[in-house]
Design a protein around this motif. Structure first.
Motif, PDB file in Angstrom:
ATOM      1  N   ARG B 223       0.822  -1.213   0.000  1.00  9.41           N
ATOM      2  CA  ARG B 223       0.000   0.000   0.000  1.00  9.41           C
ATOM      3  C   ARG B 223       0.852   1.257   0.000  1.00  9.41           C
ATOM      4  N   THR B 226       1.084   3.080  -3.238  1.00 10.23           N
ATOM      5  CA  THR B 226      -0.187   3.763  -3.496  1.00 10.23           C
ATOM      6  C   THR B 226      -0.197   5.116  -2.793  1.00 10.23           C
ATOM      7  N   LEU B 369      -3.954   0.075  -7.319  1.00 10.41           N
ATOM      8  CA  LEU B 369      -3.747   1.233  -8.190  1.00 10.41           C
ATOM      9  C   LEU B 369      -3.644   0.832  -9.669  1.00 10.41           C
ATOM     10  N   SER B 413      -7.098   3.183   1.697  1.00 10.64           N
ATOM     11  CA  SER B 413      -6.012   2.242   1.470  1.00 10.64           C
ATOM     12  C   SER B 413      -5.271   1.952   2.773  1.00 10.64           C
TER      13      SER B 413
END
Lengths: 262, 464, 83
Positions: B223, B226, B369, B413
């Motif tokens: 994550r 992202t 993403l 996220s």
């Protein structure tokens, strides 16, 4: 405490791919030590990439094994969990002492930190109670030198009655002498005479009463003194471990103990 | 040979032990430990000699700064921010380079398909689906990981992590959790599944469960990119600059705050109890082995995580392409799903496509993403996408993103739910379906609530 | 309680003491003893965490941090001299 990359890294998710290796080992060597002594560095330096990880049977404790070849013999190195002691009874300590006693390794390397020897000797002395075939690996001697700490390795070996080797595992120093000492101890070329810690009168008397009965039961397979001490400490896990071992031996039809099976 | 004589022998032995024990049972262990330590002391006295003390005690010097009342917390935040900044600044250029390179590969493949008369759907599935998703995962993830992991391993190798636990323990104690939870969280930065396994170092089952249930709130490596990309998008033109670093660091600190808050609530409700005993060794600082760190973190961590991501990305890319290209009633399946989820997405400050991407990204967070980009590309007019500027074009200009969309997606996220691998690990480590379900539902509930709150208040305050 | 005997938690930073007794039991007691905290051991108070608790001590060459709850269960006899 004792959190190292390998004990918790991605490797632990990879276990299943590497389970079961076919090559037979000539000798099994256990690797014990306190956390933060560079035990993993020693393990990695000796085994290189020839290692695989998994869990100890029935426990969520990481077990790492590796192999190395020395003088044409295959040594299987089993990395025990890093612990300060074998007395408190945590899962890690149980795993470590079970293997040292009932796994019957041909040799055990105890990695100790040269910068604080005293606290590390606590574990070393406890290991010596379980198995006589021990090599002391005094690691981090480079750090000790930087801190102006001088160690007399020869007299340490004399005091403990087992070989002691100074290493700086990060730079690979002393590892050649370590594997050589391990080979000597594992093959029986060097016979050790480990020092014994004597306790107070009452405890020693109690041990004296229990020890012969243990020897009757399991013969000279295990350190009867150590088993006596554990039983006196009320360690239930040791009792069940002895029980399991007896059942297994019987199944295998091996003769154990003296008079019972005579 | 029968079992009886041996079993009888053992029973008799135990009876004998019980007879003898009462004499020594009192403080048996104390005596044993005391004697062993006394022996250790006497041996050490003979073996160890220290004629002079070193001039400078580096451990003390360093700890005087890194764990001091004045500089302890600032130095911690500074160090962590520095790692983020190096990652952000360093990853930007190689990311663009990789994207450009791999995109050229896509054009080449598309050309090849044309020349070989490959049917359009096969070309679409493999090139626009599988290949594109994989290349996005590689170009978005590889550079930040290749920088972040070695930096982090460096701190770990030097012995800094136990200091973090030492500094933060008070907060964890207040939250009813274990001080070592900060160590498991640090591990979670790499991978939440690894963080879950690291929770083994916490002995008390109650505190271990708290650590397991909250590990999700540290952004794992899947994550993290992202967050980096979205932060860069938010402060476009200044990516890699302090502004983007601040956004990412702020998110991470928010995640840590959430960890503490949820731990506190859990220890007051579902996992009631008093904190167990806590001892922590602060080992000496060690000179890091830079060479080995780089090799270890690149091969062991980076490539392993990347490999897993690619394995998941390939089928996910194909699936996304199918969903985006199979039409039913004039709208693709993906379009249907997105349209259906859109009102809910809007409520949370995002849109339907983003939620679909999160759903499809369940096996591994790293593909969220890339899936989003693919779904946008399938409905948009842009084909070339190899820089933050073009991403800005796609998100902001074509799909009407605002800063709020980026913030809400970052929050979602950060908080949402653990990936498939992590949930599987939680199931294995906790041995309980109930706790596994809770470790999914609690973060999801919080993520929805926080995003809703952020979106509503921004709108009410007239900020977006 | 004789004079000069205080809990480990109250041992001021920079001062040393000798462990006189441990009033924890069960696993906590064993843990402490395994770390070398047995009666007669010299302990040096090193530092507080930035948040005040836990507190770090030098015990047999290693730096060990205890939370207040644990440190209060260990009684030490403070040494007069400062190092």
């Amino acid at each position: 405490m004792g959190l190292t990359y390998r004990s918790s890294g991605f490797g632990t998710n990879r276990t299943d791919f590497f389970r079961g290796s076919s090559t037979k080992a000539d000798f099994v060597v256990a690797l014990a030590g306190n956390p933060n002594t560079g035990k993993s560095t020693v393990f990695n330096a000796l085994t290189g990439l020839k290692q695989h990880t998994g869990n100890w049977p029935g426990k969520t404790v990481l077990r790492a094994e590796g192999r190395y070849i020395y003088r044409g013999m295959v040594f299987k190195l089993v990395d025990l969990p890093g612990t300060y002691s074998l007395l408190a009874g945590s899962v890690e300590e149980q795993v470590a002492k079970d293997f040292l006693c009932f796994g019957k390794p041909d040799a055990t390397v105890v990695v100790v930190d040269a910068t604080c020897l005293e606290r590390n000797l606590n574990l070393a002395l406890q290991v010596l109670e379980i198995t006589p075939r021990v090599v002391i690996c005094v690691n981090l001697v480079d750090e000790a030198r930087r801190k102006k700490i001088h160690l007399d390795i020869k007299s340490l070996a004399e005091e403990l009655g087992v070989p002691a080797v100074a290493t700086a595992a990060r730079d690979g120093h002393g590892l050649d002498r370590l594997v050589s000492a391990v080979a000597d101890v594992a093959s029986g070329r060097i016979r050790t005479s480990p020092c014994v810690v004597r306790y107070s009168g009452a405890i020693e008397e109690a041990v004296l009463k229990i020890e012969p009965r243990i020897r009757e039961l399991v013969g000279s397979e295990f350190s009867s003194r150590w088993l006596a001490l554990r039983l006196l400490d009320g360690d239930r896990a040791v009792i069940s471990a002895v029980n399991r071992w007896l059942a297994r031996e019987e199944k295998a039809g091996r003769v154990t103990g003296g008079e019972i099976l005579a | 040979m029968s079992r009886a004589p041996l079993a009888a022998g053992l029973e008799e032995l135990i009876r004998e032990v019980e007879r003898v024990r009462p004499i020594v049972a009192r403080d048996f262990n104390d005596q044993v430990v005391g004697h062993i330590y006394a022996r250790a002391e006497s041996i050490a006295r003979k073996v160890v000699s220290q004629k002079e003390r070193p001039k400078i005690d580096w451990d003390k010097r360093l700890d005087d700064i890194l764990t001091s009342r004045m500089f302890g917390f600032p130095s911690m935040i500074l160090l962590i921010s520095a790692v983020f900044w190096i990652t952000l600044a360093g990853a930007n250029y190689p990311s663009e380079l990789l994207a450009a390179l791999l995109f050229r590969g896509q054009e080449y493949l598309a050309d090849l398909c044309l020349r070989l008369n490959v049917p359009w759907w096969a070309k679409g599935f493999f090139v626009d689906g599988v290949y594109r998703c994989v290349t996005w995962v590689v170009s978005v993830m590889l550079p930040p990981m290749a920088i972040f992991f070695p930096c982090f391993t460096l701190l770990e190798d030097m012995g800094y992590l136990p200091r973090v636990a030492f500094n933060l323990d008070r907060l964890f104690k207040k939250a009813g959790a274990h001080g070592k939870q900060s160590l498991t969280m640090s591990m979670g930065f790499g991978c939440n599944a690894a963080g879950i396994i690291a929770c083994r170092i916490i002995e008390s089952p109650r505190e271990r469960l708290i650590a397991i249930l909250t590990n999700n709130f540290v952004p794992c490596n899947g994550r993290f990119p992202t967050l980096i990309v979205l932060a860069g998008l938010m402060v476009l033109g200044a990516s890699g600059s302090p502004a983007a670093t601040l956004v990412v660091a702020g998110m991470v600190i928010f995640g840590i705050g959430m960890t503490l808050a949820v731990s506190w609530v859990l220890s007051k409700t579902l996992l009631k109890g008093v904190p167990s005993s806590f001892t922590l060794e602060l080992p000496p600082y060690r000179r890091p082995q830079v060479g080995r760190i780089v090799i270890r973190s690149v091969f062991d961590r980076t490539l392993f995580v990347l490999g897993r991501a690619v394995c998941v990305a390939a089928p996910a890319g194909g699936l996304t392409w199918i969903l985006a290209n199979v039409y039913a009633g004039g709208l693709s399946l993906l379009g249907h799903a997105a349209a259906w989820l859109n009102p809910f997405g809007k409520l949370l400050g995002m849109d339907g496509f983003i939620l679909v991407a999160f759903l499809l990204g369940f096996p591994a967070n790293e593909i969220v993403l890339p899936i989003l980009i693919m779904s946008y590309l399938a409905t948009g007019s842009m084909t070339r996408l190899d820089s933050l500027e073009s991403l800005h074009m796609l998100f902001v200009v074509e799909h009407g993103w605002t800063w709020l969309t980026a913030v809400c997606m970052m929050l979602f996220s950060l908080l949402h739910y653990p990936c498939g691998t992590t949930l599987w690990t939680i199931r294995r480590e906790s041995g309980s379906v109930k706790w596994t379900a809770l470790s999914f539902l609690i973060p999801l509930g919080i993520a929805c609530f926080v995003c809703f709150l952020a979106a509503r208040s921004a709108v009410l305050l007239g900020l977006a | 309680m004789p004079d000069g005997i205080i809990s480990l938690y109250d041992l001021p930073v920079g001062r040393s003491g000798v462990v006189s007794s441990i009033h924890a039991d069960g696993l906590t007691r064993r843990r402490m003893m395994d770390l070398g905290l047995v009666p007669g051991t010299m302990v040096h108070a090193l530092r507080h965490s930035p948040a005040g608790d836990p507190k770090a001590f030098k015990i047999r060459g290693a730096v060990i941090a205890f939370r207040r709850e644990e440190a209060e269960k260990v009684l030490v006899e403070m040494r007069e001299e400062r190092d």
